[in-house]
Design a protein around this motif. Structure first.
Motif, PDB file in Angstrom:
ATOM      1  N   ASN A   1     -85.702-102.268  -0.219  1.00  0.00           N
ATOM      2  CA  ASN A   1     -85.531-102.998  -1.525  1.00  0.00           C
ATOM      3  C   ASN A   1     -86.549-104.327  -1.241  1.00  0.00           C
ATOM      4  OD1 ASN A   1     -83.959-103.932   0.870  1.00  0.00           O
ATOM      5  ND2 ASN A   1     -82.810-105.314  -0.731  1.00  0.00           N
TER       6      ASN A   1
ATOM      7  N   ARG B   1     -90.101-103.163  -2.197  1.00  0.00           N
ATOM      8  CA  ARG B   1     -90.200-103.122  -3.669  1.00  0.00           C
ATOM      9  C   ARG B   1     -90.236-104.504  -4.268  1.00  0.00           C
ATOM     10  NH1 ARG B   1     -86.329 -99.006  -2.476  1.00  0.00           N
ATOM     11  NH2 ARG B   1     -84.473-100.444  -3.283  1.00  0.00           N
ATOM     12  N   GLU B   2     -89.379-105.430  -3.765  1.00  0.00           N
ATOM     13  CA  GLU B   2     -89.338-106.710  -4.493  1.00  0.00           C
ATOM     14  C   GLU B   2     -90.578-107.412  -4.262  1.00  0.00           C
ATOM     15  OE1 GLU B   2     -86.618-110.395  -3.608  1.00  0.00           O
ATOM     16  OE2 GLU B   2     -85.613-108.778  -3.791  1.00  0.00           O
TER      17      GLU B   2
END
Length: 387
Positions: free
Chosen positions: A224, A227-228
């Motif tokens: 995550n 992706r962030e």
């Protein structure tokens, strides 16, 4: 008090498997009086007063066997509330600390207490033994503001969700207070400021076992976070990403040990299903803020090397720890004895000096408990069983 609990547990253990052959409980007039007192005093522990009408009917009927049965049923129901709490499963949702106290043989302990004439010790032994609970209990009885009383009650209930025996030496992280405390023998051994998860990525409630300290850790970047932010940095400026220590292959990203590493210079080895850890951080300026909910869920520790030194006493000196850090080599050092860590959430408790304090409900868990409790009461009043 502690010796009483050990005595009850030992005798109950010796009698395990023979409950069917146990004689009648033989409640005396004195023990019945003590039971009634504990029933009446249940609200002092922010517990509902259990219905004792069956006991009173049995006493009025004058049948000793019925009195014994009704008294024992009532005592076990009240003891279970002190030990495990009175909340619904919905109110406890998200509390990931293992509910180990359900295996305690309350019936066996009650038989021992009745035989010894120690009913008061039996009930007192089911209460949370942590010093914070006693402070909360006093604060609850003294508080006149209904809203504050409700918050204190929520936190007394959370203590009942904690294991009765936390261990002689453990770490307790209170995410609402932004602090980690090492407790030993019922005393604070050290306190550290921490940064916890953002409201959008709250730190979970769970327990784990700390088995070692990883100095100069590698960081396996979660998907995550790739992706962030990190993934876009790698695509936009690979040279900058490499300069910051990121290495990537096959879709996974890691960060080398060093001063820019997101885990800082230390991470505790504490395997858990959430992949949440206590670790250092290069962003130390955030520790000066009063509310410190900034992470993706992990617990960043102020003076993390001080915590490492504390945990490694007798294994490594501070000079040896500093030398390893300066080398930039990733080294894991095992603790002499594993230490339990409890990541909990208490919006009322104590400050370092042991005095009562209240903390912000950063994750809205008090509000949720209050809403669910009201819904449960409404269900009960309309004839539906509470979950």
């Amino acid at each position: 008090m502690r010796s009483s609990r050990v005595l009850f547990a030992l005798i109950a253990l010796l009698g395990a498997g023979t409950q069917a052959q146990q004689p009648a409980q033989n409640w005396t007039r004195q023990s019945l009086s003590q039971l009634r007192s504990w029933v009446s005093a249940a609200p002092d522990d922010a517990l509902p007063r259990p219905d004792n009408s069956a006991l009173e009917r049995a006493i009025a009927g004058g049948n000793p066997a019925e009195v014994d049965q009704a008294a024992s049923d009532l005592a076990l129901r009240l003891a279970q509330m002190h030990l495990l709490g009175a909340s619904s499963a919905a109110e406890r949702a998200g509390w990931g600390i293992a509910d180990t106290d359900r295996s305690i043989d309350l019936r066996g302990q009650l038989a021992v207490a009745l035989a010894a004439g120690r009913i008061d010790d039996f009930f007192a032994g089911q209460r949370p033994q942590h010093p914070d609970y006693a402070v909360l209990r006093d604060a609850y009885r003294a508080e006149t503001d209904p809203a504050k009383r409700q918050v204190i009650a929520h936190n007394m209930e959370r203590w009942r969700w904690m294991p009765l025996a936390l261990g002689p030496d453990y770490l307790l992280v209170n995410t609402a207070a932004f602090e980690a405390v090492r407790w030993r023998g019922g005393q604070r051994l050290g306190t550290w400021r921490v940064i916890t998860g953002k409201v959008s990525s709250p730190t979970p409630v769970f327990s784990a076992m700390v088995t070692g300290v990883n100095l100069n850790p590698w960081w396996n970047v979660p998907n995550n976070i790739v992706r962030e932010s990190v993934g876009s940095l790698i695509r936009r400026s690979p040279a900058t990403a490499r300069a910051r220590g990121y290495v990537w292959s096959g879709g996974s990203v890691r960060q080398k040990p060093g001063p820019q590493n997101a885990l800082g210079r230390m991470k505790l080895v504490m395997p858990n299903r959430y992949s949440v850890y206590l670790h250092d951080t290069p962003s130390r300026d955030l520790f000066e803020r009063e509310e410190r909910a900034f992470s993706h869920g992990c617990v960043r520790v102020g003076d993390a090397l001080g915590l490492a030194e504390n945990l490694l006493q007798g294994t490594r000196t501070r000079a040896e720890i500093d030398a390893i850090v300066a080398s930039n080599r990733s080294v894991t050092i095992s603790l002499a004895q594993p230490v339990p860590v409890y990541i909990a959430y208490f919006t009322a408790g104590t400050k370092a000096d042991g005095t009562f304090a209240m903390f912000p409900d950063i994750y809205g868990r008090d509000k949720r408990m209050a809403q669910l409790a009201r819904a449960g009461l409404a269900d009960c009043s309309s004839g539906r069983a509470r979950a």
